[in-house]
Structure formats: C-alpha cells, structure tokens
Design an enzyme around this catalytic site. Structure first.
Site, PDB file in Angstrom:
ATOM      1  N   ASP A 136       0.832  -1.198   0.000  1.00  0.00           N
ATOM      2  CA  ASP A 136       0.000   0.000   0.000  1.00  0.00           C
ATOM      3  C   ASP A 136       0.870   1.252   0.000  1.00  0.00           C
ATOM      4  OD1 ASP A 136      -2.387   1.373  -0.003  1.00  0.00           O
ATOM      5  OD2 ASP A 136      -2.679   1.282   2.164  1.00  0.00           O
ATOM      6  N   CYS A 216     -17.293   7.596   1.692  1.00  0.00           N
ATOM      7  CA  CYS A 216     -16.691   6.529   2.494  1.00  0.00           C
ATOM      8  C   CYS A 216     -16.062   7.099   3.769  1.00  0.00           C
ATOM      9  CB  CYS A 216     -15.636   5.803   1.665  1.00  0.00           C
ATOM     10  SG  CYS A 216     -14.751   4.512   2.570  1.00  0.00           S
ATOM     11  N   CYS A 243     -13.265   2.661   9.074  1.00  0.00           N
ATOM     12  CA  CYS A 243     -14.584   2.052   9.281  1.00  0.00           C
ATOM     13  C   CYS A 243     -14.480   0.582   8.906  1.00  0.00           C
ATOM     14  CB  CYS A 243     -15.627   2.760   8.415  1.00  0.00           C
ATOM     15  SG  CYS A 243     -17.292   2.067   8.536  1.00  0.00           S
ATOM     16  N   CYS A 246     -18.425  -2.919   6.918  1.00  0.00           N
ATOM     17  CA  CYS A 246     -18.631  -3.877   5.821  1.00  0.00           C
ATOM     18  C   CYS A 246     -17.954  -5.211   6.110  1.00  0.00           C
ATOM     19  CB  CYS A 246     -18.147  -3.289   4.495  1.00  0.00           C
ATOM     20  SG  CYS A 246     -16.403  -2.847   4.451  1.00  0.00           S
TER      21      CYS A 246
END
Length: 360
Positions: A136, A216, A243, A246
């Site tokens: 990343d 988001c 978050c 999901c």
C-alpha cells in the site's frame, strides 16, 4: 533450481516470516484498466489526485519496475484477539472506534520489511535478482494482483475475500524478475449477498465492488483534507479513524483468523478509549501515542476534526454529553479554523441548538 521447487521453497520461507499465504501472479492487469478509468471519471476518487497522476501505471508492473515478470502476493492476518469487541465499541457513543487494522504498529513498514527479508533469502538461494517490495505504498493494484494470484476475490465492498480467512488481512507484493509458475485465480463467492452494501453507514458502496470515496468514512477520516460534509457527519457515529462495518457483517469473516503477531496488538488502549480523552490530547501527546502507528499520518488537526464530529454524535441526553460539550467548548481556537468549524457543529448538536442550521 527448478522453478516449481523454488516457488515451493519461497512459500515455505514466507510462512516462516509470518505470512499467512504466498501465491504467484502474472503481470497482466489490463482487464482492470477500463473499470478504473470509469471509476475516476465518475468522481469516485474524490480529492485523491495521486490516483490520476499515476494513471494506469498501477496496472503495469513491468513499467513501474522494469524487468518484472512475476509478482509474489502475500497476506498477513491482522485482527487482534485481545481487542474490545468492535460491536461493543460501536454501540457505545462515548467511545472512539478506530479501524482494527490501525490499532497496532504501522503495517506498511512491517510488511515491506518482511518482504525484503524474504527477497534476501531468495537471493541467498538463486543469486542476485531484481525485486521491489510494496505494501500500500506505491501505484500497485494489489487487489487485482491478489485476484490473479488466487489469494481471493474482490468482494462487493472492494476488499479481497478469502474462503478460509475472510478479509481481515494485509496484502503485500514482491515484484520479481524470476519466471515462477503462476497460481490460478479463484471464483467469486459473494453470490447474492448484499450485507456489506446494506450496512454501509453512508451508502458509499454504490455498486458491486465500487466504492464512492466521497461518501466513504475511511476516506473522510483518513484521506480527506477538506471539511467533512455536514450531511454525512451524523451518519459517521463514533468512527474516528476508518470504518470496518462492511467487514463486520460479511459472512466470510466467520472464518477470519486472529493474528499471532505482537506488532498488531492494540496500543495505548485505542481499541476502546473515551472520545473526550482522545480529544483532550495536545499535539505532543498525539505524536507520542501514535509513534510507529499508521494513525500518525493524518496529523493532530485532522484527528481532532474527526473526534469533534464523533463528540457531536453523542446523544444530547446521554451521560457523556455534558463532559463532551465542556471539552468542545474549552478547545475552541486551539487547532485552527477547520477544527473550529467542526467543533461548533458538534456544540450545536449537543446543546440542541438547531437555529444556525447548516452554517457550520
């Protein structure tokens, strides 16, 4: 050495270094380019201009690192077994919810370091070769490479899902100029399930595998420099960094594995700390408590902006509301105009004053 035997040994060395799985992908990501262009054209990338600046390089590994022939994709579990239950924290508006991936040490550095160790082990066996390790940290489309390598499939929430491990894992990529046998992709197993789409607090998952960053919470609390839109603030609840909703509802995460890595265990009680406590950190405390953490990259002011929104979402009748209101009022003027705009919004919410409407 026979390429198949070398691949087998590499996978063994990867496991010794703490990686859960290690699989090999080819470098053909051309099938993903059109969808990315459409995603950008729709404005789903929000203010992340670096995505356009790098263009299609993320889908062309051999252009990013000339000579690349294969990519070794690895996974590393991060869900900490000792952390407070995410559902308990989310259910208590006085506590701060921090995404589980960021509770421990900064994964970017840790995964890249282990990949570099793996590359040196390969070099000891085969001699010098060209490689680069990523986590990343560059224009690399890790999701597509993970799919190509068979580590899993892209779920409707856009994260990679693994049938035996869910989605609570980091991805790392080791670009190689070695001609190793590639692994086969796996089928999509989401079926008709829409749990992640249905649960998203802000409706950010706008289609299967398509997330609109503008809505988001992970983008809003981590990447966004701008003010958080007032229409979305009440929907964010007590989520102050990232978050996980999901992932929490995904049926495949019943197979998720807890990490055995001490580096990913919660630090400084960030798995369940009161919002007021975090809001009262001065900049020096923030820097000290987030040293070696991915959280530090957002900076103290953005951290306070996020906390102000969460404090404003405490129900005015809750026991914690009075202390929250006092803390917000006390800290006005301490962290700049943007933070003050969010503080005033929160004060209005807690005091029940709706007269200023959306003036911020």
């Amino acid at each position: 050495m026979d390429p198949s035997e070398l691949k087998r040994r590499i996978q063994g060395w990867a496991q010794e270094l703490g990686f859960t799985e290690a699989r090999v992908a080819d470098i053909d990501l051309s099938d993903y380019e059109r969808g990315f262009r459409e995603w950008l054209s729709a404005g789903h990338g929000a203010s992340m201009s670096f995505l356009e600046r790098h263009g299609l390089l993320r889908f062309r590994p051999d252009e990013l690192v000339p000579g690349t022939r294969r990519v070794l994709m690895v996974s590393r579990d991060y869900l900490p077994p000792e952390s407070r239950s995410p559902q308990q924290v989310l259910g208590n508006p006085a506590l701060a919810y921090v995404s589980r991936y960021s509770l421990g040490r900064d994964y970017h550095k840790l995964v890249r370091k282990r990949l570099a160790q793996l590359a040196r082990r390969i070099s000891d066996e085969v001699g010098p070769f060209t490689y680069r390790a990523f986590c990343d940290s560059a224009p690399v489309y890790e999701t597509g490479l993970a799919e190509r390598a068979g580590l899993g499939w892209k779920g409707k929430h856009s994260l990679v899902l693994n049938r035996s491990g869910g989605s609570w894992f980091f991805l790392g990529a080791l670009f190689l100029d070695l001609d190793l046998p590639v692994d086969e992709p796996v089928a999509d197993h989401c079926g008709t399930c829409t749990a992640c789409i249905d649960v998203c607090p802000t409706g950010a998952i706008v289609a299967d595998g398509v997330v609109d960053a503008r809505r988001c919470i992970s983008y809003l609390t981590i990447e966004a420099d701008e003010d958080i839109p007032e229409s979305l603030r009440p929907l964010m609840g007590n989520r102050v960094y990232g978050c996980d909703d999901c992932q929490l509802v995904c049926p495949w995460n019943r197979f998720a594995r807890y990490t055995q890595d001490d580096d990913f265990q919660p630090r400084h009680d960030l798995d369940a700390t009161e919002l007021v406590t975090l809001f009262r950190w001065d900049e020096a405390t923030f820097l000290a408590r987030t040293e070696g953490s991915a959280i530090r990259r957002i900076g103290w002011r953005r951290w306070r902006r996020n906390l102000a929104v969460a404090l404003g979402n405490i129900p005015p009748q809750a026991d914690a509301a009075g202390e929250a209101l006092a803390a917000l009022t006390q800290e006005l003027g301490e962290a700049g105009d943007q933070v003050d705009r969010h503080i005033r919004w929160a004060i209005d919410r807690l005091s029940g004053d709706r007269s200023r409407g959306s003036s911020g």
